[in-house]
Design an enzyme around this catalytic site. Structure first.
Site, short mmCIF file in Angstrom:
data_model
loop_
_atom_site.label_atom_id
_atom_site.label_comp_id
_atom_site.label_asym_id
_atom_site.label_seq_id
_atom_site.Cartn_x
_atom_site.Cartn_y
_atom_site.Cartn_z
N LYS A 99 0.81 -1.22 0.00
CA LYS A 99 0.00 0.00 0.00
C LYS A 99 0.85 1.27 0.00
O LYS A 99 0.33 2.36 -0.23
CB LYS A 99 -0.96 -0.01 1.19
CG LYS A 99 -2.00 -1.11 1.07
CD LYS A 99 -3.01 -1.05 2.19
CE LYS A 99 -4.13 -2.04 1.98
NZ LYS A 99 -3.70 -3.45 2.20
C1 LIG Z 1 -4.50 -4.44 1.89
C2 LIG Z 1 -3.80 -5.73 1.84
C3 LIG Z 1 -4.29 -6.79 1.07
C4 LIG Z 1 -5.59 -6.70 0.30
O1 LIG Z 1 -5.53 -5.80 -0.75
P1 LIG Z 1 -6.90 -5.28 -1.43
O2 LIG Z 1 -6.46 -4.30 -2.45
O3 LIG Z 1 -7.70 -4.66 -0.33
O4 LIG Z 1 -7.57 -6.47 -1.98
C5 LIG Z 1 -3.55 -7.96 1.03
N1 LIG Z 1 -2.41 -8.10 1.72
C6 LIG Z 1 -1.92 -7.11 2.49
C7 LIG Z 1 -0.68 -7.34 3.26
C8 LIG Z 1 -2.59 -5.89 2.57
O5 LIG Z 1 -2.12 -4.93 3.34
#
Ligand SMILES: *Cc1c(COP(=O)(O)O)cnc(C)c1O
Length: 431
Positions: free
Chosen positions: A107
């Site tokens: 993210k």
């Molecule tokens: C946010 C996140 C996900 C999921 O991603 P999405 O875009 O919400 O489907 C998976 N793994 C980790 C470690 C995350 O932080």
């Protein structure tokens, strides 16, 4: 390029307005009015371009004239200040590590890109903007780090008490400055629904400029396309059918991958791998979409009972179930299976996966049973150190803190407790 609301009851807006608003006034998610494929020449020569050049090509049509070319290039450069290595795991299975950024989760890319866009758009406005975000774990840290010190922007993060890891909690509660953390006595869905309430509360909106940094914001969502291009760039064999397995919670990351395919990236299939929160695997089997309260698992960033980005995926396929079902497979795994996969990867592949990456790996294994001769990449979405309490007992080994984590782990947590929407509202109005 303009964006329309998927509820189709709000005016179309520019990139800038969509970024500032987050959600359309009719509660719909913004979606690009048009999607123009990149030239086949660019795609076939992708290995000759730098990551920054690729990112610019990929995102430029969506940003349009709203950010001058040179500034957009700077934003991209600052966003992509780390590596995205593709690592061999087994024959025909690779992982793409998306955790080399400041908070060690994928993210970081979306959060850094969005923070810089918003900083640019808000640079000359006299009024501060407040970014309000709910996190199931990783979003909070990435947003906090991405926005730290950005002028005229305040950040308020809601997280479910005791449902994020120690490292995650430290990442979002120790930065200070323009970052405030609110600890909610409830689940991630409770946090998300409070955030949604705030965006619908006219009496609040008339007093402050509020925006979201959840994956619904197009400036967080769109840059996630980059990973899929970077993975393709690094592939030695570009001929073999390419499949991505994406550990999915709110389905923003995988939706960006599917958009990358629309831009012409030759991806054969997507696998949405998830935990016990099996709304999408169920939907793809039964065609019935039944949101449910989320259940808690060891892959907590995917504990989502009503994935907000799924509606964008449906739109990418013109709401045609059969077409979607052809490109998207989805499987759900228990915590037991996830732990087994982590142990297997550690023992047999000398690889320490975090619980989300392990779920992605399981998705590949299930898929390859019936689809051999495919080249599968699962996304490793977080560094295992972020889920230490889960990973260490499974592999029976200890994981060293990387410098990014060391820097926050001994700092003091500062968070305010919040029980309900009224308390959130009064907090926002006071701060
Ligand atoms: C946010 C996140 C996900 C999921 O991603 P999405 O875009 O919400 O489907 C998976 N793994 C980790 C470690 C995350 O932080």
């Amino acid at each position: 390029m303009n964006f329309y609301s998927l509820h189709k009851k709000a005016p179309n807006v520019s990139f800038k307005e969509a970024v500032i608003r987050g959600l359309a006034p009719d509660k719909g998610l913004y979606f690009p009015e048009s999607i123009t494929p990149l030239s086949t020449e660019f795609i076939s020569n992708i290995s000759n371009y730098s990551n920054e050049e690729i990112a610019f090509q990929v995102i430029q049509q969506f940003v349009g004239n709203e950010i001058p070319e040179e500034i957009l290039k700077d934003i991209i450069k600052e966003t992509l200040c780390f590596d995205f290595p593709l690592v061999d795991i087994e024959n025909d299975i690779k992982t793409m590590e998306l955790f080399h950024g400041p908070t060690m989760a994928f993210k970081d890319v979306g959060a850094r890109f969005m923070a810089r866009c918003l900083g640019y758009f808000n640079q000359n406005s006299g009024e501060d903007v407040t970014v309000l975000v709910a996190t199931s774990g990783d979003t909070g840290g990435a947003v906090a780090s991405g926005f730290l010190g950005v002028k005229n922007v305040n950040v308020v993060i809601l997280y479910p008490s005791k449902k994020v890891s120690n490292v995650q909690e430290k990442q979002l509660t120790t930065l200070g400055q323009n970052i405030k953390a609110l600890e909610v006595n409830g689940t991630f869905d409770d946090c998300q629904s409070m955030v949604k309430n705030a965006f619908l509360d006219e009496s609040l909106l008339s007093k402050m400029q509020l925006t979201s940094a959840n994956s619904i914001n197009i400036a967080r969502w769109l840059p996630q396309m980059f990973y899929f291009f970077f993975a393709y760039k690094q592939l030695v064999d570009k001929k073999k059918k390419l499949v991505f397995s994406v550990p999915s919670g709110n389905y923003g990351n995988i939706c960006a991958g599917m958009l990358a395919k629309k831009l012409g990236l030759p991806i054969h299939q997507f696998i949405a791998a998830t935990n016990a929160n099996d709304i999408i695997p169920q939907y793809l089997t039964t065609e019935a979409y039944h949101p449910k309260p989320s259940v808690q698992t060891i892959s907590n960033a995917m504990d989502v009972g009503d994935p907000s980005n799924f509606i964008r995926i449906q739109q990418l396929y013109d709401n045609k179930f059969t077409a979607l079902k052809k490109d998207l497979y989805s499987y759900s795994y228990t915590d037991y299976q996830t732990r087994e996969a982590m142990l297997y990867l550690y023992k047999n592949c000398n690889y320490i996966a975090d619980p989300h990456g392990a779920v992605g790996y399981l998705g590949v294994k299930t898929y390859q049973e019936k689809n051999p001769n495919t080249q599968c990449i699962f996304l490793e979405t977080a560094h295992p150190v972020k889920f230490l309490d889960v990973v260490e007992p499974v592999i029976n080994d200890s994981i060293k803190y990387p410098p990014q984590i060391q820097a926050v782990i001994d700092k003091k947590k500062e968070a305010f407790s919040v029980e309900n929407y009224e308390q959130l509202k009064s907090f926002l109005l006071k701060n």
